[in-house]
Design a protein around this motif. Sequence first.
Motif, PDB file in Angstrom:
ATOM      1  N   PRO A   1       0.816  -1.221   0.000  1.00 12.44           N
ATOM      2  CA  PRO A   1       0.000   0.000   0.000  1.00 12.44           C
ATOM      3  C   PRO A   1       0.851   1.272   0.000  1.00 12.44           C
ATOM      4  N   VAL A   2       0.339   2.301  -0.657  1.00 10.04           N
ATOM      5  CA  VAL A   2       0.965   3.619  -0.627  1.00 10.04           C
ATOM      6  C   VAL A   2       0.991   4.117   0.816  1.00 10.04           C
ATOM      7  N   ASN A   3       2.047   4.810   1.179  1.00  6.40           N
ATOM      8  CA  ASN A   3       2.327   5.366   2.517  1.00  6.40           C
ATOM      9  C   ASN A   3       2.890   4.337   3.493  1.00  6.40           C
ATOM     10  N   THR A   4       3.089   3.106   3.036  1.00  8.41           N
ATOM     11  CA  THR A   4       3.768   2.130   3.883  1.00  8.41           C
ATOM     12  C   THR A   4       5.217   2.559   4.074  1.00  8.41           C
ATOM     13  N   GLU A   5       5.665   2.524   5.332  1.00 12.30           N
ATOM     14  CA  GLU A   5       7.061   2.841   5.638  1.00 12.30           C
ATOM     15  C   GLU A   5       7.796   1.548   5.962  1.00 12.30           C
ATOM     16  N   LEU A   6       8.920   1.341   5.287  1.00 12.47           N
ATOM     17  CA  LEU A   6       9.697   0.120   5.443  1.00 12.47           C
ATOM     18  C   LEU A   6      11.111   0.451   5.895  1.00 12.47           C
ATOM     19  N   PHE A   7      11.704  -0.484   6.618  1.00 13.64           N
ATOM     20  CA  PHE A   7      13.134  -0.387   6.908  1.00 13.64           C
ATOM     21  C   PHE A   7      13.844  -1.459   6.091  1.00 13.64           C
ATOM     22  N   LEU A   8      14.789  -1.019   5.271  1.00 18.02           N
ATOM     23  CA  LEU A   8      15.534  -1.930   4.409  1.00 18.02           C
ATOM     24  C   LEU A   8      16.960  -2.078   4.927  1.00 18.02           C
ATOM     25  N   SER A   9      17.457  -3.304   4.897  1.00 21.96           N
ATOM     26  CA  SER A   9      18.825  -3.565   5.336  1.00 21.96           C
ATOM     27  C   SER A   9      19.582  -4.301   4.244  1.00 21.96           C
ATOM     28  N   SER A  10      20.694  -3.713   3.789  1.00 14.02           N
ATOM     29  CA  SER A  10      21.599  -4.337   2.809  1.00 14.02           C
ATOM     30  C   SER A  10      20.907  -4.688   1.504  1.00 14.02           C
ATOM     31  N   CYS A  11      20.050  -3.818   1.013  1.00 11.51           N
ATOM     32  CA  CYS A  11      19.364  -4.045  -0.272  1.00 11.51           C
ATOM     33  C   CYS A  11      20.153  -3.368  -1.397  1.00 11.51           C
ATOM     34  N   ARG A  12      20.176  -4.020  -2.554  1.00 12.49           N
ATOM     35  CA  ARG A  12      21.029  -3.556  -3.654  1.00 12.49           C
ATOM     36  C   ARG A  12      20.445  -2.360  -4.390  1.00 12.49           C
ATOM     37  N   VAL A  13      21.288  -1.369  -4.614  1.00  5.35           N
ATOM     38  CA  VAL A  13      20.968  -0.272  -5.526  1.00  5.35           C
ATOM     39  C   VAL A  13      21.609  -0.630  -6.860  1.00  5.35           C
ATOM     40  N   GLU A  14      20.786  -0.772  -7.896  1.00  4.71           N
ATOM     41  CA  GLU A  14      21.252  -1.255  -9.191  1.00  4.71           C
ATOM     42  C   GLU A  14      21.135  -0.150 -10.247  1.00  4.71           C
ATOM     43  N   ARG A  15      22.274   0.248 -10.782  1.00  3.39           N
ATOM     44  CA  ARG A  15      22.287   1.245 -11.853  1.00  3.39           C
ATOM     45  C   ARG A  15      22.467   0.511 -13.177  1.00  3.39           C
ATOM     46  N   TYR A  16      21.503   0.676 -14.075  1.00  6.77           N
ATOM     47  CA  TYR A  16      21.517  -0.038 -15.342  1.00  6.77           C
ATOM     48  C   TYR A  16      22.302   0.747 -16.399  1.00  6.77           C
ATOM     49  N   VAL A  17      22.826   0.016 -17.379  1.00  8.54           N
ATOM     50  CA  VAL A  17      23.552   0.631 -18.486  1.00  8.54           C
ATOM     51  C   VAL A  17      22.665   1.639 -19.200  1.00  8.54           C
ATOM     52  N   SER A  18      21.364   1.343 -19.240  1.00  6.75           N
ATOM     53  CA  SER A  18      20.415   2.233 -19.923  1.00  6.75           C
ATOM     54  C   SER A  18      20.168   3.538 -19.170  1.00  6.75           C
ATOM     55  N   GLY A  19      20.654   3.621 -17.920  1.00  5.18           N
ATOM     56  CA  GLY A  19      20.545   4.873 -17.175  1.00  5.18           C
ATOM     57  C   GLY A  19      19.634   4.843 -15.973  1.00  5.18           C
ATOM     58  N   GLU A  20      18.689   3.863 -15.909  1.00  6.26           N
ATOM     59  CA  GLU A  20      17.781   3.819 -14.765  1.00  6.26           C
ATOM     60  C   GLU A  20      18.486   3.257 -13.538  1.00  6.26           C
ATOM     61  N   THR A  21      17.978   3.659 -12.386  1.00 10.81           N
ATOM     62  CA  THR A  21      18.480   3.132 -11.119  1.00 10.81           C
ATOM     63  C   THR A  21      17.307   2.627 -10.296  1.00 10.81           C
ATOM     64  N   TYR A  22      17.437   1.410  -9.768  1.00  9.69           N
ATOM     65  CA  TYR A  22      16.399   0.813  -8.931  1.00  9.69           C
ATOM     66  C   TYR A  22      17.002   0.329  -7.619  1.00  9.69           C
ATOM     67  N   LEU A  23      16.209   0.403  -6.583  1.00  6.88           N
ATOM     68  CA  LEU A  23      16.546  -0.214  -5.301  1.00  6.88           C
ATOM     69  C   LEU A  23      15.853  -1.573  -5.276  1.00  6.88           C
ATOM     70  N   SER A  24      16.650  -2.643  -5.329  1.00  3.39           N
ATOM     71  CA  SER A  24      16.103  -3.999  -5.439  1.00  3.39           C
ATOM     72  C   SER A  24      15.893  -4.619  -4.058  1.00  3.39           C
ATOM     73  N   LEU A  25      14.802  -5.375  -3.928  1.00  5.97           N
ATOM     74  CA  LEU A  25      14.510  -6.086  -2.684  1.00  5.97           C
ATOM     75  C   LEU A  25      14.820  -7.575  -2.800  1.00  5.97           C
ATOM     76  N   ASP A  26      15.571  -7.967  -3.834  1.00  3.77           N
ATOM     77  CA  ASP A  26      15.681  -9.388  -4.163  1.00  3.77           C
ATOM     78  C   ASP A  26      17.017 -10.039  -3.833  1.00  3.77           C
TER      79      ASP A  26
END
Length: 293
Positions: free
Chosen positions: A255-280
């Motif tokens: 749900p929108v407005n959910t607050e999460l605490f993430l630990s050691s999750c990967r920030v992935e910068r793609y060659v195409s330019g996008e950046t995502y924070l992965s939970l996987d």
Amino acid sequence: MLDQVIEGYVLLHRDTLWMVKGCEHPINGFIAYPRYFKDGSKVKDPIHGLDIARRLGLVKYIDGLKMEVPVIPRYAIDSILDPFNRSLWPSLPNIINEFLNEIGALNSEDVGLTGSYLVSSLVSIKPRDLDLIIRDVREGLRIYDVLKDLREDGITEHHIESKDFSGTDPITRNELLRRRVLEGVYRDKLVYSIRVVSCKQNTEIRPISYISYYTGKVRITQALSPIIMPYIYEALGSGGAVLIKSQRMRFSEIPVNTELFLSSCRVERYVSGETYLSLDNPECKVSIVDINY
């Protein structure tokens, strides 16, 4: 046939059945995790599955992913279980046929059967839960609307998980399950899980150029793709706006407005330019700080 192998397909390699993960795969093989042996025994968890793959020499470092994953080479596939080939489906209990009819999927060519029921067509096991895969986005959204109505009418209810908390904790896992209609219990009898994917054929891996790791809070501000895998959200983190992405169903329908605490999750910068924070990534742990619904 091999071009159609995507999430939900089952590959037989020697005496082990492997579940294919995702839509993106190396050119010469498929990312898949062992789930069952031909004697009917089950692989306990993904970590154990990775150990099995490593012992078989099937773990490969994929530079485009910047990580090791189990890969079944195309030449090493002994047979394929196609979720969408209904001639492979076993005889299903009445409660499953009733559920398929209820969601309008009894004759849909884009709704496939996967998981333990599909495996039971080849291996002597007693299936437990119903796992469906939908490869058409429009069909997936239609069925999702039906699932919302079934939940509102009390025909389905949320499922409580008692043992599978990988990547989360019991409170987080079950709080998210309470708000999800893609997983649930139908008429107090049938536990179901439905994945909607955005592909009908596999594609090459979109390469990642750089990774880093994030630990801290994020708040979901917009659900960009909460139903279709991969699940994507816009969020606010300590460094500002960020896109969160996951292939794991436990992170659908947040749900929108959910607050999460993430630990050691990967920030992935793609060659195409996008950046995502992965939970996987295996090190990533996700826990709820606050949830609004």
